[in-house]
Design an enzyme around this catalytic site. Structure first.
Site, PDB file in Angstrom:
ATOM      1  N   ASP A  27       0.754  -1.113  -0.089  1.00 44.41           N
ATOM      2  CA  ASP A  27       0.042   0.431  -0.283  1.00 44.41           C
ATOM      3  C   ASP A  27       0.772   1.348   0.275  1.00 44.41           C
ATOM      4  OD1 ASP A  27      -2.617   1.053   0.520  1.00 44.41           O
ATOM      5  OD2 ASP A  27      -1.328   2.095   2.040  1.00 44.41           O
ATOM      6  N   GLU A 111      -1.849  -0.774  -5.650  1.00 39.30           N
ATOM      7  CA  GLU A 111      -2.631  -0.552  -5.998  1.00 39.30           C
ATOM      8  C   GLU A 111      -2.081  -0.262  -7.375  1.00 39.30           C
ATOM      9  OE1 GLU A 111      -3.639   1.994  -2.419  1.00 39.30           O
ATOM     10  OE2 GLU A 111      -1.890   1.611  -2.782  1.00 39.30           O
ATOM     11  N   ASP A 189      -2.625   1.042   6.542  1.00 39.76           N
ATOM     12  CA  ASP A 189      -1.874   1.061   5.149  1.00 39.76           C
ATOM     13  C   ASP A 189      -2.193  -0.154   5.255  1.00 39.76           C
ATOM     14  OD1 ASP A 189      -1.575   3.769   5.648  1.00 39.76           O
ATOM     15  OD2 ASP A 189      -0.643   4.336   5.612  1.00 39.76           O
TER      16      ASP A 189
END
Length: 209
Positions: A27, A111, A189
């Site tokens: 992340d 991501e 996170d």
């Protein structure tokens, strides 16, 4: 880019597929450069922000130089040299971080970020200083060269969903901890990185009733 997708297709075979053992989720953020699904954190070096005051000083000196003069040309070179130094420092950091990840894992789930959209927000300077887009390009290529792959995942609700039970736990941006009624308790996170990994390996997160 075509070469990367060719390697990605070749990497994901019945014998070499993303699993919990060979995959890590990451992340990316502005508090930390990245947090992994096994809760390892990489800090943001912020090279541009550290050089910002010196850069402003050089730019002020440049603005006082007469156009077309030799002194102005020297001032332009000093500004360009500092920009190049910051760029090289950031690139070196990206390569070392990518090497660290790919030396430990075959598949890196990350991501799928809209960098251009994020760069139009009030956080643009911090986002550009972090250099997420360049880092992900380097990471994907290094993973492919190592016989693995970068695995872009939809980040939708990755910070809100519980990575243990799948229940949505709403949070404001200022809330940095994930606490769920199922007993899960993670840094925000870290929870998101776990969800990114689960999505890459097809982990069936069960919804609590």
């Amino acid at each position: 880019m075509l070469l990367y997708f060719t390697r990605l297709r070749n990497a994901i075979t019945p014998d070499v597929t993303p699993t919990h053992d060979n995959t890590v989720g990451i992340d990316m953020g502005l508090k930390s450069f990245l947090v992994t699904s096994d809760n390892q954190e990489v800090q943001i070096p912020q090279y541009y922000r550290k050089a910002e005051e010196k850069l402003k000083q050089l730019q002020r000196q440049l603005s006082r130089k007469k156009k077309g003069s030799k002194r102005r040309q020297k001032a332009i070179k000093r500004v360009a040299k500092l920009h190049l130094k910051v760029s090289n420092q950031r690139k070196d950091f990206h390569y070392k971080t990518a090497l660290w990840l790919t030396s430990k894992y075959k598949f890196i789930a990350h991501e799928q970020l809209n960098i251009l959209g994020l760069a139009k927000t009030r956080l643009a300077k911090s986002i550009l200083d972090a250099g997420w887009g360049n880092f992900l390009n380097i990471l994907n290529l290094k993973a492919a060269n190592a016989g693995g792959a970068g695995l872009p995942q939809n980040p939708y609700k990755s910070s809100i969903e519980c990575s243990d039970c799948g229940v949505e736990v709403p949070k404001t941006l200022s809330q940095r901890w994930h606490n769920c009624s199922c007993g899960a308790s993670y840094c925000r996170d870290h929870n998101a990185a776990r969800n990114i990994k689960h999505r890459a390996v097809g982990h069936p997160v069960l919804k609590c009733s």
